[in-house]
Structure formats: structure tokens, C-alpha cells
Design an enzyme around this catalytic site. Structure first.
Site, mmCIF file in Angstrom:
data_model
loop_
_atom_site.group_PDB
_atom_site.id
_atom_site.type_symbol
_atom_site.label_atom_id
_atom_site.label_comp_id
_atom_site.label_asym_id
_atom_site.label_seq_id
_atom_site.Cartn_x
_atom_site.Cartn_y
_atom_site.Cartn_z
ATOM 1 N N VAL A 61 -34.254 -11.973 -18.848
ATOM 2 C CA VAL A 61 -35.613 -11.962 -18.295
ATOM 3 C C VAL A 61 -35.705 -12.642 -16.935
ATOM 4 O O VAL A 61 -36.741 -12.561 -16.284
ATOM 5 C CB VAL A 61 -36.614 -12.636 -19.257
ATOM 6 N N TYR A 62 -34.665 -13.314 -16.509
ATOM 7 C CA TYR A 62 -34.712 -13.971 -15.197
ATOM 8 C C TYR A 62 -34.684 -12.899 -14.112
ATOM 9 O O TYR A 62 -33.695 -12.205 -13.922
ATOM 10 C CB TYR A 62 -33.533 -14.919 -15.007
ATOM 11 N N SER A 63 -35.821 -12.788 -13.419
ATOM 12 C CA SER A 63 -35.963 -11.802 -12.335
ATOM 13 C C SER A 63 -35.613 -10.389 -12.799
ATOM 14 O O SER A 63 -34.980 -9.611 -12.088
ATOM 15 C CB SER A 63 -35.107 -12.194 -11.120
#
Length: 351
Positions: A61-63
Site C-alpha cells: 500500500v505504500y504509494s
């Protein structure tokens, strides 16, 4: 760099790890954290490896996956020199199977992470949150298959409640599946809930803590002061509502003591806050982040020296809060140390 055993596993990890949340820069939250491209990320990885920081943590989900892509590019050509840690379970889309820890989702998440990271295996794969809608047996079966296939080497979780983690460990033992050896948790001088239940559980069950947001969501940098507005460049202007809340009076009491200890040691305020965490039981690695070289080098200065016992005690007291029920009833009773594997304020330990 000091290396510590990760929980009850045979894997040794550096006392400081690097969090790649600043890589990629997509979306309102991660865009505010940082927007390092592959070239900048490679330079930050260079500095980490020079200092002995060999573990790099990210998540799908990071970026929107860009963090994994940038990290993969940054470590290309030196895969054997690093440990790659990533996470899945949080929503990555609007589809019915785009969230959670079902067999379908986990297998797809791992395959996607391997592609984005440009690697054949993940050193540590963690569930980013507990999925109450999927039977734990299904989760453990899928993870077992991923380990047996060589796509994942070690397993962990993040942000689990005590009963969720303990039930998962018990079922893993019952079905002879790999156990979780890591729990990635929020823990700092201004966020010590981890100590009340999860820390004793981790020590009893051999689950090491990987600490996220060790500077209290950016509040323990030394730039947040009583009676002063937030610095213009502070990410808290846009990210405060995304993270754990912190009582202002608690924050300022802790910062006052951090200032005192910083003056005594000649170290920067964030270095003091990070070093304190390294004295805590069950902590295997503290995950640091950085937008640029200056910030990274300052955070790396948190290791290679020790706070005195008296300084640790002062910091403990500054950040102390009454534990919630049922913990508070025994917090100060004589003999409670014999009933619990670890207590807040207990002697330093790296295990």
C-alpha cells in the site's frame, strides 16, 4: 551496527532498519512523507549499507506499490546483501478480493510484490492487519505454502491485538505451520501501549518487535515545541490525522527530558528517542525513515553508544502513563514482576 536475533528465529537483523515509505511519493499520505525516485533511493541504500543497515521494509500500500518498485530498483545487483521485508492485507483496490488475508489475496499479493521488488523471494513477509473475515487456518495454510515454495522465508504480522496474535501462534503450533517471528508495532516515548500486553506476549512467545514510527509520527524530531506553531516544513500539517494521536502535555513533558539528555550527551533529540527504544525488551529492530541524506545520517547516529541507566529511567518516567484495565490493577504491586514476563520500565534487554 548491532545485530539482533528476530524473535525465536535464527535470523539476525540490524538494530536499525530502513523504512521505504518515503520511496515513490504517490497519494496524499505517502506523497507528504517523501518522493524518492530510484536514483535517490539507491543513494540512501548505499548509505544504509555502509552503516550496516541491511534490512529494508516496505508494503504494497505504500504509494500504491511504487515503494516496492523503487526499492527493488535501488537494491538491484546486491540482493544477497540485503533483507527485504514487505507487507500485505490492507486494501489496494475496490474489488471484493483486494483486501484481507484470504488464500487468493495472499498468493496474489506475494506474486505482485516479487514482481515489483524484482526478486525471487521475500525475506520477511508480514500481514499488515488482522483479517477477521478469513479463518486463521486458511491464512496459515496459505502462508505455509508460500514458505514451502521458497517465495517467503520468514513470517510476521503488524498491528495485531494480543488475542489475534496468540490465537494465530497457537493454531500454527497445532497444525505444524511456520510461526510468526516478528510483530511490526507502533512504539515510541509518546506511544507506549505496546508495553502493556503485546510486549509480554512477544517475550513469552518469541516474537520480536519491529518498531514503526519510533519518533511518534514525527513529533520527536526536536522541532515540535510548546507554545510554538508547527514548523512550515513539518509533515504533520498534512499527515497528523492519519497517525496515532498524542496528548500535547505528554509530548511536551517527554520533549523536555529529551532536551536535557541531549544536552548531557551531545546527541540530537531524535537520536535520544531512537536509542531509548533500543533499550526496550523484545525490540529487534527500529525502523527509521528519511527523505534525504542529512536526515538519514542523523538517524543512523542513534547507535554505537548507550544511554546511562539514570537517563533511561528519566525518559521512562517522562513517558509513563497509567495502564488500562486489567493491567493497571497490578502495575505497582510488589511481586508483579514474577507474574509477568516483562514490565514497563524493566531493565534494558535486546531479546
Amino acid at each position: 551496527m548491532e545485530y539482533r536475533r528476530l524473535g525465536a528465529s535464527g535470523l539476525h537483523v540490524p538494530a536499525l532498519s530502513f523504512g521505504a515509505g518515503t520511496f515513490g511519493g504517490r497519494g496524499p499520505l505517502f506523497g507528504a512523507w517523501g518522493d524518492a525516485d530510484a536514483r535517490t533511493a539507491r543513494r540512501l541504500v548505499d548509505i544504509c549499507l555502509e552503516a550496516g543497515v541491511t534490512m529494508f521494509d516496505t508494503a504494497d500500500v505504500y504509494s500504491d506499490g511504487a515503494s516496492e518498485e523503487v526499492l527493488g530498483a535501488a537494491v538491484r545487483g546486491r540482493r544477497d546483501a540485503v533483507l527485504l521485508s514487505t507487507k500485505a492485507s490492507l486494501p489496494t483496490g475496490d474489488g471484493p478480493n483486494d483486501a484481507g488475508s484470504s488464500r487468493s489475496r495472499l498468493i496474489r499479493a506475494v506474486e505482485s510484490a516479487l514482481r515489483r521488488l524484482d526478486t525471487d523471494y521475500i525475506d520477511l513477509f508480514q500481514l499488515h492487519a488482522f483479517d477477521a473475515g478469513t479463518p486463521i487456518e486458511e491464512v496459515l495454510d496459505a502462508l505455509h505454502d508460500l514458505v514451502r515454495a521458497g517465495k517467503v522465508r520468514y513470517l510476521g504480522v503488524s498491528n495485531f491485538a494480543g488475542w489475534q496474535l496468540m490465537k494465530s501462534l497457537a493454531l500454527a503450533d497445532q497444525h505444524h505451520h511456520p510461526r510468526y517471528v516478528a510483530h511490526q508495532v507502533y512504539y515510541s516515548l509518546v506511544g507506549r501501549d505496546y508495553e502493556w500486553e503485546l510486549m509480554p506476549l512477544g517475550r513469552d512467545q518469541g516474537v520480536g518487535a519491529l518498531v514503526w514510527s519510533p519518533l511518534g509520527w514525527g513529533r520527536l524530531t526536536g522541532r515540535v515545541r510548546r507554545g510554538q506553531p508547527l514548523p512550515e516544513q513539518s509533515r504533520l500539517h498534512t499527515t497528523a490525522d492519519f497517525g496515532p494521536p498524542v496528548d500535547d502535555e505528554l509530548l511536551h513533558a517527554v520533549v523536555n527530558v529529551l532536551d536535557e539528555v541531549a544536552a548531557e550527551t551531545g546527541r540530537a533529540v531524535p537520536q535520544i528517542a531512537l536509542n531509548w527504544l533500543l533499550t526496550r525488551p523484545t525490540v529487534a529492530s527500529v525502523i527509521i525513515g528519511a527523505r534525504d541524506e542529512r536526515q538519514l545520517r542523523q538517524n543512523l547516529g542513534a547507535v554505537g553508544w548507550r544511554l546511562t541507566d539514570e537517563q533511561v529511567a528519566r525518559l521512562d518516567k517522562a513517558g509513563e502513563r497509567t495502564a488500562p484495565y486489567p493491567h493497571f490493577a497490578y502495575q505497582r504491586q510488589e511481586g508483579f514482576a514474577r507474574l509477568s514476563p516483562v514490565m514497563p520500565g524493566s531493565p534494558r534487554s535486546g531479546d
